[in-house]
Motif scaffolding. Structure first.
Motif: not given
Length: 317
Positions: A19-22, A25-26, A78-81, A84-88
């Motif tokens: 999760x952290x190194x996905x 997040x990068x 848009x990048x944040x949203x 957020x979706x990819x990270x659950x």
């Protein structure tokens, strides 16, 4: 998010690293001007904690409703949203099992307390068999003026604290009028007090509404980890008990990791965390707060901090 009973520490550490190194997040770190931290996973988590404190901490010690809302350009939003979706943090996921030992409901703001208790009643009656109890976990946090006003407008007055709203939500959602068992200690201070009310609704498992004392009463009120530990002691949580936890989708990653640290690691139980399905109706119609890019970034930071605490627990000793 799920932890099968018996998962190893190596498995949990691998999940944290994934999760952290996905990539999401990068991308966020790069977009907000950060360099990826070097070193092992502990160093990466420490670096991301420090970076997110500078760039994504809009609360600055305040309660979530009082956080500053940043202004982002459309591309950043848009990048944040997307991240957020990819990270659950966006979509609700149905429970993976048909049965659990216990169903936990986490408290929150007034609207969340009512939404989550209503969803728990639906799950307990139609989706997942619960062999133990439904435990609704809250605190004596005083309601804000805005929360009280919202409840009054919805015809649900008389609540002074978070646990009062949870108790009202249980009565409405499970169709009960009074507890079969009630106990607690005033403690002389709301940070030291605790209370437990157990209801026995027809056609459902027992429902316990629990407010825990703070583990640091001179500094703060009880937080989620305090309530989880307090409940585990009361229910005598056993190894390999599958536990289903209900919160809001935006809080799933961070509260799941808190539950792994406070329940799964010390007790050896299985933990699955799901967000409330937005299509499920609440027993009281209350307005939902807007989930903005700033809110999502704040909770991605919360997840990183929770994973850092989990990593420290897993690697201690």
């Amino acid at each position: 998010m799920t932890l099968p009973g018996g998962a190893t520490r190596a498995h949990l550490l691998a999940e944290v690293r994934s999760w952290v190194e996905s990539a999401p997040v990068r991308r966020l770190v790069s977009h907000f001007g950060g360099d990826w931290p070097g070193g092992d996973l502990a160093a990466v988590l420490a670096g991301l904690d420090a970076f997110s404190a500078r760039r994504w901490d809009f609360r600055q010690g305040r309660e979530r409703p009082d956080a500053r809302e940043p202004a982002f350009d459309p591309a950043t939003a848009a990048l944040v949203l997307s991240a957020a979706e990819s990270l659950g943090l966006v979509r609700s996921v149905a429970p993976a099992r048909s049965g659990y030992a216990h169903l936990l409901v986490l408290g929150g703001l007034a609207h969340a307390c009512l939404r989550r208790t209503a969803y728990a009643a639906v799950l307990a009656r139609t989706v997942a068999e619960v062999s133990g109890e439904v435990a609704v976990l809250g605190s004596f946090r005083p309601l804000s003026a805005a929360e009280s006003h919202t409840l009054d407008a919805a015809g649900l007055s008389g609540c002074a604290t978070e646990v009062d709203v949870l108790d009202a939500g249980v009565r409405l959602a499970f169709g009960v009028t009074g507890p079969d068992d009630e106990r607690g200690e005033p403690g002389g201070h709301p940070h030291r007090a605790w209370s437990s009310r157990t209801y026995r609704p027809a056609g459902s498992p027992p429902v316990r509404v629990l407010a825990a004392p703070s583990s640091e009463p001179d500094r703060r009120r009880a937080h989620t980890a305090d309530t989880q530990r307090f409940w585990a002691e009361h229910v005598r949580l056993r190894a390999d008990d599958p536990v289903l936890m209900v919160t809001a989708p935006i809080y799933v990653p961070f509260q799941h990791c808190d539950a792994l640290r406070t329940l799964a690691v010390p007790y050896g139980c299985g933990v699955e965390t799901v967000g409330v399905d937005p299509a499920a109706r609440a027993v009281v119609d209350l307005p939902e707060p807007a989930l903005t890019p700033g809110r999502y970034l704040q909770e991605i930071r919360s997840a990183l901090r929770s994973m850092r605490a989990l990593h420290a627990t897993l690697t201690a000793g």
